[in-house]
Every structure is written in C-alpha cells, then in structure tokens.
Design a protein around this motif. Structure first.
Motif, PDB file in Angstrom:
ATOM      1  N   GLU A 155       0.835  -1.205   0.000  1.00  7.99           N
ATOM      2  CA  GLU A 155       0.000   0.000   0.000  1.00  7.99           C
ATOM      3  C   GLU A 155       0.868   1.253   0.000  1.00  7.99           C
ATOM      4  O   GLU A 155       0.549   2.246  -0.665  1.00  7.99           O
ATOM      5  CB  GLU A 155      -0.934  -0.018   1.206  1.00  7.99           C
ATOM      6  N   MET A 156       1.972   1.201   0.745  1.00  7.46           N
ATOM      7  CA  MET A 156       2.889   2.335   0.767  1.00  7.46           C
ATOM      8  C   MET A 156       3.570   2.507  -0.598  1.00  7.46           C
ATOM      9  O   MET A 156       3.703   3.625  -1.114  1.00  7.46           O
ATOM     10  CB  MET A 156       3.943   2.118   1.848  1.00  7.46           C
ATOM     11  N   ILE A 157       3.960   1.390  -1.205  1.00  5.57           N
ATOM     12  CA  ILE A 157       4.588   1.443  -2.533  1.00  5.57           C
ATOM     13  C   ILE A 157       3.594   1.951  -3.568  1.00  5.57           C
ATOM     14  O   ILE A 157       3.938   2.746  -4.445  1.00  5.57           O
ATOM     15  CB  ILE A 157       5.118   0.048  -2.920  1.00  5.57           C
ATOM     16  N   GLN A 158       2.353   1.497  -3.464  1.00  9.00           N
ATOM     17  CA  GLN A 158       1.327   1.910  -4.419  1.00  9.00           C
ATOM     18  C   GLN A 158       1.161   3.426  -4.430  1.00  9.00           C
ATOM     19  O   GLN A 158       0.891   4.032  -5.476  1.00  9.00           O
ATOM     20  CB  GLN A 158       0.005   1.235  -4.072  1.00  9.00           C
ATOM     21  N   ALA A 159       1.342   4.040  -3.266  1.00 11.14           N
ATOM     22  CA  ALA A 159       1.159   5.482  -3.164  1.00 11.14           C
ATOM     23  C   ALA A 159       2.203   6.271  -3.950  1.00 11.14           C
ATOM     24  O   ALA A 159       1.951   7.408  -4.351  1.00 11.14           O
ATOM     25  CB  ALA A 159       1.189   5.900  -1.693  1.00 11.14           C
ATOM     26  N   VAL A 160       3.380   5.674  -4.193  1.00  9.30           N
ATOM     27  CA  VAL A 160       4.429   6.393  -4.917  1.00  9.30           C
ATOM     28  C   VAL A 160       4.558   5.919  -6.362  1.00  9.30           C
ATOM     29  O   VAL A 160       5.422   6.399  -7.098  1.00  9.30           O
ATOM     30  CB  VAL A 160       5.794   6.269  -4.199  1.00  9.30           C
ATOM     31  N   LEU A 161       3.722   4.971  -6.769  1.00 13.99           N
ATOM     32  CA  LEU A 161       3.814   4.436  -8.127  1.00 13.99           C
ATOM     33  C   LEU A 161       3.648   5.517  -9.183  1.00 13.99           C
ATOM     34  O   LEU A 161       4.365   5.553 -10.180  1.00 13.99           O
ATOM     35  CB  LEU A 161       2.748   3.356  -8.339  1.00 13.99           C
ATOM     36  N   ALA A 162       2.650   6.387  -8.993  1.00 20.31           N
ATOM     37  CA  ALA A 162       2.371   7.405 -10.005  1.00 20.31           C
ATOM     38  C   ALA A 162       3.590   8.289 -10.240  1.00 20.31           C
ATOM     39  O   ALA A 162       3.943   8.595 -11.386  1.00 20.31           O
ATOM     40  CB  ALA A 162       1.166   8.251  -9.583  1.00 20.31           C
ATOM     41  N   ASP A 163       4.251   8.696  -9.151  1.00 21.65           N
ATOM     42  CA  ASP A 163       5.440   9.539  -9.287  1.00 21.65           C
ATOM     43  C   ASP A 163       6.561   8.784  -9.992  1.00 21.65           C
ATOM     44  O   ASP A 163       7.251   9.331 -10.865  1.00 21.65           O
ATOM     45  CB  ASP A 163       5.895  10.003  -7.897  1.00 21.65           C
ATOM     46  N   ALA A 164       6.733   7.515  -9.632  1.00 20.02           N
ATOM     47  CA  ALA A 164       7.788   6.715 -10.254  1.00 20.02           C
ATOM     48  C   ALA A 164       7.549   6.554 -11.749  1.00 20.02           C
ATOM     49  O   ALA A 164       8.486   6.637 -12.553  1.00 20.02           O
ATOM     50  CB  ALA A 164       7.865   5.348  -9.578  1.00 20.02           C
ATOM     51  N   GLU A 165       6.318   6.325 -12.124  1.00 22.75           N
ATOM     52  CA  GLU A 165       6.012   6.105 -13.540  1.00 22.75           C
ATOM     53  C   GLU A 165       6.153   7.386 -14.352  1.00 22.75           C
ATOM     54  O   GLU A 165       6.455   7.351 -15.545  1.00 22.75           O
ATOM     55  CB  GLU A 165       4.611   5.502 -13.667  1.00 22.75           C
ATOM     56  N   ASP A 166       5.946   8.529 -13.705  1.00 21.97           N
ATOM     57  CA  ASP A 166       6.192   9.800 -14.391  1.00 21.97           C
ATOM     58  C   ASP A 166       7.681  10.013 -14.658  1.00 21.97           C
ATOM     59  O   ASP A 166       8.071  10.585 -15.666  1.00 21.97           O
ATOM     60  CB  ASP A 166       5.673  10.962 -13.529  1.00 21.97           C
ATOM     61  N   ARG A 167       8.530   9.525 -13.754  1.00 26.11           N
ATOM     62  CA  ARG A 167       9.962   9.817 -13.817  1.00 26.11           C
ATOM     63  C   ARG A 167      10.778   8.749 -14.540  1.00 26.11           C
ATOM     64  O   ARG A 167      11.967   8.953 -14.794  1.00 26.11           O
ATOM     65  CB  ARG A 167      10.497   9.975 -12.388  1.00 26.11           C
ATOM     66  N   GLN A 168      10.154   7.610 -14.886  1.00 22.99           N
ATOM     67  CA  GLN A 168      10.934   6.470 -15.364  1.00 22.99           C
ATOM     68  C   GLN A 168      11.680   6.738 -16.666  1.00 22.99           C
ATOM     69  O   GLN A 168      12.748   6.176 -16.895  1.00 22.99           O
ATOM     70  CB  GLN A 168      10.029   5.246 -15.521  1.00 22.99           C
ATOM     71  N   THR A 169      11.129   7.590 -17.542  1.00 22.40           N
ATOM     72  CA  THR A 169      11.799   7.825 -18.820  1.00 22.40           C
ATOM     73  C   THR A 169      13.023   8.728 -18.676  1.00 22.40           C
ATOM     74  O   THR A 169      13.930   8.669 -19.493  1.00 22.40           O
ATOM     75  CB  THR A 169      10.825   8.456 -19.826  1.00 22.40           C
ATOM     76  N   LYS A 170      13.048   9.541 -17.634  1.00 18.97           N
ATOM     77  CA  LYS A 170      14.146  10.479 -17.449  1.00 18.97           C
ATOM     78  C   LYS A 170      15.189   9.977 -16.453  1.00 18.97           C
ATOM     79  O   LYS A 170      16.321  10.445 -16.448  1.00 18.97           O
ATOM     80  CB  LYS A 170      13.601  11.835 -16.980  1.00 18.97           C
ATOM     81  N   ASP A 171      14.796   9.040 -15.608  1.00 20.86           N
ATOM     82  CA  ASP A 171      15.688   8.558 -14.555  1.00 20.86           C
ATOM     83  C   ASP A 171      15.795   7.039 -14.659  1.00 20.86           C
ATOM     84  O   ASP A 171      14.857   6.309 -14.337  1.00 20.86           O
ATOM     85  CB  ASP A 171      15.131   8.970 -13.183  1.00 20.86           C
ATOM     86  N   LYS A 172      16.940   6.541 -15.102  1.00 19.45           N
ATOM     87  CA  LYS A 172      17.123   5.102 -15.287  1.00 19.45           C
ATOM     88  C   LYS A 172      17.042   4.340 -13.965  1.00 19.45           C
ATOM     89  O   LYS A 172      16.637   3.175 -13.939  1.00 19.45           O
ATOM     90  CB  LYS A 172      18.469   4.837 -15.969  1.00 19.45           C
TER      91      LYS A 172
END
Length: 768
Positions: A44-61
């Motif tokens: 549940e804690m990881i799920q809360a940050v998924l959106a931010d991670a998916e926004d940044r994945q193309t710019k941050d390997k």
C-alpha cells in the motif's frame, strides 16, 4: 508520453492488496498471517508512490530499474499466493477424500485454511512444500525491504489523486479553419453530415439535436468537421455558429466561456462566474438557430453534459450540435442521434495525403523513383490520414529513395515522439483506460496484425492470466470480460471485422499501441527472429506468442524454453492451413516451465501429451483444439486450477482422464466435433462450475451416466448428448430429478424415456 509498465503494475498491485487483505483466509497459521499483513502494508505504501515513479521512469534510469524490480516482485508474490491456494486445495481434498467435492465451498476461489491440521501435514510432500514456502516468504520480505529503502533514496513522492497523476503530452487545440484542397477521400462523408445539419426533422427533445462523428484516433474526425462547419449551405442555414475544442478535460466553465466568446465576445469579462456566463449565453442563443461543434470530446459524465447544455434549451428548432469523439460512451451520454461512424481512407487517398505533405504534389509524376516505395508507405498507414501526414512530414523535402526506404522499414512507434504526432494521438486513448482495462489491452499485443478473434477467445485468456477481478463475486468473470471487450470497442481500440460481424480486429497502429503499452512483459515473435537471428529472451518475459509454422523445432523455440517465469505460450495462426508439427523435444522442454498459466498446442499434429503436464500447477487454460490427441493423460486431473480446456475438432480423441473430479474450478470444456469420444469419465458430475460443455457422451459401466448432469446447473449454450444407447433404463435418467428440485423435460427416443434438465441451454441435441 511514456507509461510503459503502468498497466500491469497498477492493476497487479490492486489485485494483490485485495488478496492480502482477506485475513480470514489465513486463520490457522499466525506466522503467515503476520508476513502477509506486512506485505499488504508495504505494498500500500509502494502503491502510493507508483504514479510519481512512472512519471519519472523515462528520465531517470534508476527509477525505471526500481519499477522493473517491483514488477518482478509483484509477479512472484502472485505466484506464491497461487501456490498456497493450490496446495491448500490439494490437502483439503486429500484429507476429506472423495467426498470433498460434495462439500459446500470446495469450488470457491478463496484460500482454504493454510497448513491445516491432520496427517497431511506430516507427509514428505507437505513438509517439503512448507519448507520451500518459508524460504520464498523470507526472500520476498528481503526484497520488499530493499524496495522500501529505495523509495527514500530515489526521493519518490506520495501522490494522492482520484485517478492517474501523470500528465499526458499537450496537443494543440483544433480550430475551424481548414484548406479543403488538401482533404482527400471525404467528399461522401462531408455530404452526409451536411445533409443531416440541413434537416429540421431530426429528433430534438431539448430543442436541439446532437450528431456525433465517431472513429479511432487519427482517422480524420476533426478534418471532416472543419469543411462541414465552413460549408456555404451550412453558413446560410444557421444564424449563429461556434467551434470549441474540448479535448481531455471537460471544463464546463472554460467551454461555456469559449462558446460565449464565439457568439458575443463583447459580453465576456474576467469576473464572470459559471452562472453569469450561462445566463449571458442563454440570452444570446434565445430563439436563434444555432450550430455548435464540440471537437475531441472524452467526457462520459452525463451530469457535466447536462450542466453545459442548459443554455442550449433556448435555441430555435433545427439547432444542431456536432460532436467528434472516439468513444461511443460519449455519444450515448450526449444523446447523439445519429452517430456517424467514420471509416478509414482508401490506400489511394492515403497516398494523396502522403504526396501532398511530402512532395507538395498530388502524384509521383515528377518523382517516379519514389512511386513504388511511396505506395508501400501509404499501405503502411492502413487508412489513417494522420499516419499519412506524420510520415509525409518526415519526408518533406526529401527525394532520396534511401530516406523513403528508411521510413518504410521503421516502426512508427520507434520514431522520435516530437516528430511523430500519431504517438500522442493514439497514446491518449490508452492513457484514459482504467488500470485493469489497460492490463487487458496490453495483453492483446500477443495477437498478430490483422488477426481476427472471437470475444470469448480473449476473455478466456484474460481470465486465465488473472486480469479480471471484481468485488461482486456473484457476477461471472466472463460477464466482466464482455464488458471490457465492449468498452475497448466503444473506445475504437477494437473494431468489428469487415468479413464477419462476430469477430473483432485491431487496426495495425492500435496493435502497435498494445506492444508499446506492454513493454517487455509480452513478446510476439516474428519470422525474422528464427534461425540464426533468434534472440536470447529476458527472464522478465512473461507472455509469449508466435505464428505457428509447418515445422517448429528447437531452432525456433529453444530460447523461450529457458524463460522459467513464462506464463503464456500461445502459438497463433493467420490462415486455415493445417498440418503443423511441433518437435517432441520442444514439447518436453515446455512442460518444464512451472509458471505457465496459458498453454496452447492448437492446430499442431500432436497425438499425445507427456504425463509431465501435471507439473504445471498454475495452468488455467489448455488449448488442444485441432490436435490429433487420442487420450488425455491422467495427470491433468491434478491441475486443480484449470479453468478452460479446449478440445474442439479433436477427431481422434477417444478418452478424457479416467477421473476429472478434481477439476472443480473448470468452467469451460469446449469439446465440439469429437466424434471418436467414447464416454464422459467418472466423477463428471463434480464439475459443478461448468458453464460450457458442447458434448456429453453417455458412459457405460466405468463412465458417467445421464444422472451426472443433475449437478451441472450452470450450463449454458448448446449441449449435444450422444451414445444414448448406453442408458440402462428410465430409472437411470430419472435419478437426475434431485427430489423434484430441478425442472426436467421429457424426451422419448427409440422407446426410451430420457429426462434432460432445462438449464440455461439454448438447445439440447439428442443422438444415438
């Protein structure tokens, strides 16, 4: 815009958290309960940050690598829970013996009490399983701890929103201006829409009528609406006109202000609120014949539309609103009638668009060396004018055939996004799908281009992969799957086949979109990967398909046999050609892939299956249709999770397993055209979840008689009952009455009274 992996991750996490939340499933093992609760909290804690991670994945390997680790963990956790459920079912059936299948609740998909007390706890197999699971749980705990630590290192943010947080690439708003000389192939469409606008007899419950132009992204809906809006006949017919580009956000205030600006710009002020805006707009429209174009509408909320349309009720009869949308749900909520479905352009018209943009000419008369490759590029566009414009713009000012060959041989989705309008245009269709539907859509990347499929085909695959989940357990997953298919069709992501209205197909570029959405989790192998060009597959690959060949051996498939986490092995066919062969050595290797959920040998000349198929404990979907199989191995009866077995057109099939009573989760046994089948096996009446059964062959002493039908109360569709000569007497059939609780229908055949239940069947065929 890059959201690769988001579909699988978000949907997977939602499903896993729901499973782990079912604490009552683990009441007899306190240590496991604590571990699973810990997993749930961390997820549940990881799920809360998924959106931010998916926004940044193309710019941050580093973020992309973190998401890959997370995705692999989600798959592994799902497999562990699946193994627990399967083992619990095995132990319960072993503990209770043959009577277990008659106990209520044995067919439920929920976990039983894990590690139940009793002698089964001390069997070597149970002890080995317990030890293995303890080790796997510890490993997951460690991996979750590492992933949790990386959240802080990567500074991922907790994003709370009602839906997706990520922003999509901004597209330029459309205008009503157009150069009609550069529009090709839309003359008939334009005349049809203009004719509708000039008619004053269309249904208009609110004083105005709504006409929608529907079609997939890039097909030219806006390009058609523009010349219609500017047509001289339309100009003379309406007193007031307005054009507004709505796009993804249906902002009632912004749209109302845009319309008022179009009809009376001097009335707009920055101090206006929505109430004042709509009052002014109603006054300006009162008693006047009004034409409004709402371009690129996505909103499916009837409430938003009803608020926006309030001022329109004051218009004069004959007023029209034209809506362009790729979503039939929009059409329904806005009460559009008629809905005009815009089709793709012909190849010739696509070629005209291509040459106009690239060469500034209508044909290749001045560039003969480019004609042949240009025609192939036009065919590649598959009728989408936006694709023709995009590729034409890449070739603008270039007359070197090598440049044109490069564009021809390059996948549109490999082009740089800032140079390719088609990517954001079609990608936005995917962006607005719910997470669970995104997962199902991405899975369609396994289908070859131009592949036509039945609704049931994709639904059964989705179910087997665990993609369909709903809170209301009383509703069949098949019904949810039908909703998903219709939703994808409504959003123009699926199309009806032009050859057969019962089949669906995806446009080539939509097929490309599925591959983009699936990322590296799905792979469809083309012929170019065979032989010396075959590639080494990643261990993170989970779903695999390929075009079935005449002879498929190690050269083609040995690499995929090394992918131990593979869930899907799906040979496909594009023609009716028969006589395909799969090397026996490959078949044996495939049965060493322990995570398989979907396994198909459809159409191969396979006459038997190794008994090792019983090792595929996760298997849900087994397709042996069109094979030369004669006897199903007994080990299939240990595949407790089987949901679907397809045996259609298995003309040599003589026997199923001797006992199928363990397959209590089996919902579909499609066995039409199995003329050699001798009888239904013992215990067939235990398959109480069956929804589909094509043929029931009445058995003799060792098989199942008609009385077994008494338990199959959920059957639907058509059932053929054969070998009625095996019915001993009327009493044998009448035992199906179950104390009169079921409604029976009587048949008399060759002097023997046959009683058959009236189920949800459309038809019952009786044969000897």
């Amino acid at each position: 815009m890059s959201i690769i992996g988001e579909a699988v991750l978000t949907a997977s996490f939602e499903l896993l958290i729901k499973k782990l939340a079912s604490l009552e499933l683990f009441t007899q093992h306190e240590k496991l309960k604590a571990d699973f609760m810990r997993w749930k909290d961390k997820m549940e804690m990881i799920q809360a940050v998924l959106a931010d991670a998916e926004d940044r994945q193309t710019k941050d390997k580093s973020v992309k690598k973190w998401l890959d680790k997370l995705q692999n963990l989600a798959y592994d956790v799902e497999d562990i829970l699946d193994e627990f459920e399967t083992e619990a079912l095995r132990r319960e059936m072993l503990l209770q013996g043959p009577a277990a299948a008659d106990q209520p609740g044995t067919s439920t998909s929920k976990f039983r009490n894990l590690i139940p007390t009793g002698c089964t706890n001390f069997s070597p197999r149970s002890i080995q399983f317990d030890s293995m699971m303890v080790s796997k749980v510890k490993e997951v705990n460690a991996r979750l701890q590492d992933i949790e630590r990386d959240i802080n290192l990567l500074k991922l943010k907790n994003v709370i929103s009602g839906g997706t947080s990520r922003s999509i690439a901004q597209r330029l708003p459309t205008t009503s201006l157009v150069n009609e000389a550069k529009i090709y192939g839309r003359e008939k469409d334009k005349e049809a829409i203009v004719e509708l606008l000039l008619r004053d007899d269309l249904r208009a419950d609110d004083g105005f009528s709504v006409i929608s132009i529907n079609g997939m992204g890039g097909v030219g809906k806006t390009t058609l609406a523009q010349p219609v809006y500017n047509d001289d006949r339309v100009q003379r017919h309406f007193e007031i006109k307005a054009w507004t580009c709505v796009s993804e956000e249906f902002d009632v205030f912004r749209i109302s202000k845009s319309i008022l600006n179009s009809v009376a710009s001097d009335q707009c002020t920055d101090k206006d609120d929505l109430n004042l805006l709509q009052q002014k707009l109603k006054k300006q429209l009162s008693g006047k014949k009004f034409l409004l174009v709402l371009d690129d509408v996505w909103n499916e909320s009837y409430n938003y539309w009803s608020i926006l349309s309030c001022p329109f009720e004051a218009v004069a009869p004959g007023s029209k609103i034209v809506v362009t949308t790729r979503n039939l749900g929009v059409t329904v909520n806005m009460g559009a009638d008629p809905a005009y479905q815009l089709k793709e352009l012909s190849n010739d018209d696509c070629l005209c668009v291509l040459t106009q943009i690239s060469l500034g000419a209508r044909d290749f008369s001045m560039h003969q060396s480019l004609k042949e490759v240009g025609e192939k590029i036009a065919m590649k566009c598959k009728g989408l004018p936006l694709a023709a414009k995009t590729l034409g713009s890449l070739l603008r000012g270039k007359d070197d055939p090598r440049d044109w060959e490069f564009v021809l041989n390059t996948d549109i989705w490999d082009l740089q996004e800032h140079k390719c309008d088609i990517i954001p245009a079609l990608g936005v269709s995917y962006h607005f799908l719910p997470p669970q539907l995104k997962q199902c859509f991405a899975y369609c990347s396994l289908f070859p281009k131009d592949y036509e499929f039945h609704e049931e085909e994709i639904i059964l695959l989705w179910i087997a992969e665990g993609f369909l989940h709903q809170a209301n357990s009383r509703r069949k997953l098949e019904d949810l799957g039908r909703d998903f298919v219709r939703e994808l069709y409504s959003r123009s992501l699926f199309q009806q086949s032009s050859k057969d209205a019962s089949l669906f197909v995806m446009h080539d570029l939509i097929n490309d979109l599925t591959q983009w959405a699936a990322g590296g989790r799905c792979f469809r192998m083309d012929d170019k990967f065979e032989g010396e060009n075959r590639q080494k597959f990643s261990q993170t690959l989970h779903h695999f398909s390929y075009i079935r060949g005449k002879y498929d051996g190690k050269n083609k498939l040995v690499s995929i046999c090394d992918v131990k986490h593979l869930r899907t092995f799906l040979p496909m066919k594009l023609s009716n050609y028969e006589g395909n062969y799969l090397a026996w050595s490959v078949l044996q290797l495939l049965l060493n892939l322990p995570r398989l959920r979907v396994f198909s040998l459809h159409g191969y000349c396979v006459s038997k299956l190794p008994n090792e198929i019983g090792n595929l404990k996760h298997l849900r979907f087994l397709n042996l249709s069109g094979t030369e199989i004669q006897i199903l191995p007994e080990s299939i009866n240990s595949l407790y999770n089987l949901h679907t077995i397809l045996l259609e057109n298995c003309h040599r099939l003589k026997k199923l397993c001797k006992d199928m009573g363990n397959l209590m989760k089996l919902h579909h046994l499609r066995n039409s055209n199995v003329d050699s089948l001798e009888e239904m096996p013992k215990g067939f009446g235990k398959l109480t979840c069956l929804l589909t059964l094509c043929t029931f062959v009445v058995g003799k002493d060792g098989g199942s008689g008609l009385r077994e039908l008494k338990s199959l109360t959920h059957l639907q569709g058509t059932l053929k009952i054969s070998k009625l000569e095996n019915v001993k007497d009327v009493g044998d059939a009448s035992e199906a009455q179950l104390n009169g609780k079921l409604n029976l229908k009587a048949f008399c055949l060759n002097g023997v009274l046959i009683l058959v239940m009236q189920l949800k069947l459309r038809h019952v065929c009786l044969t000897c």
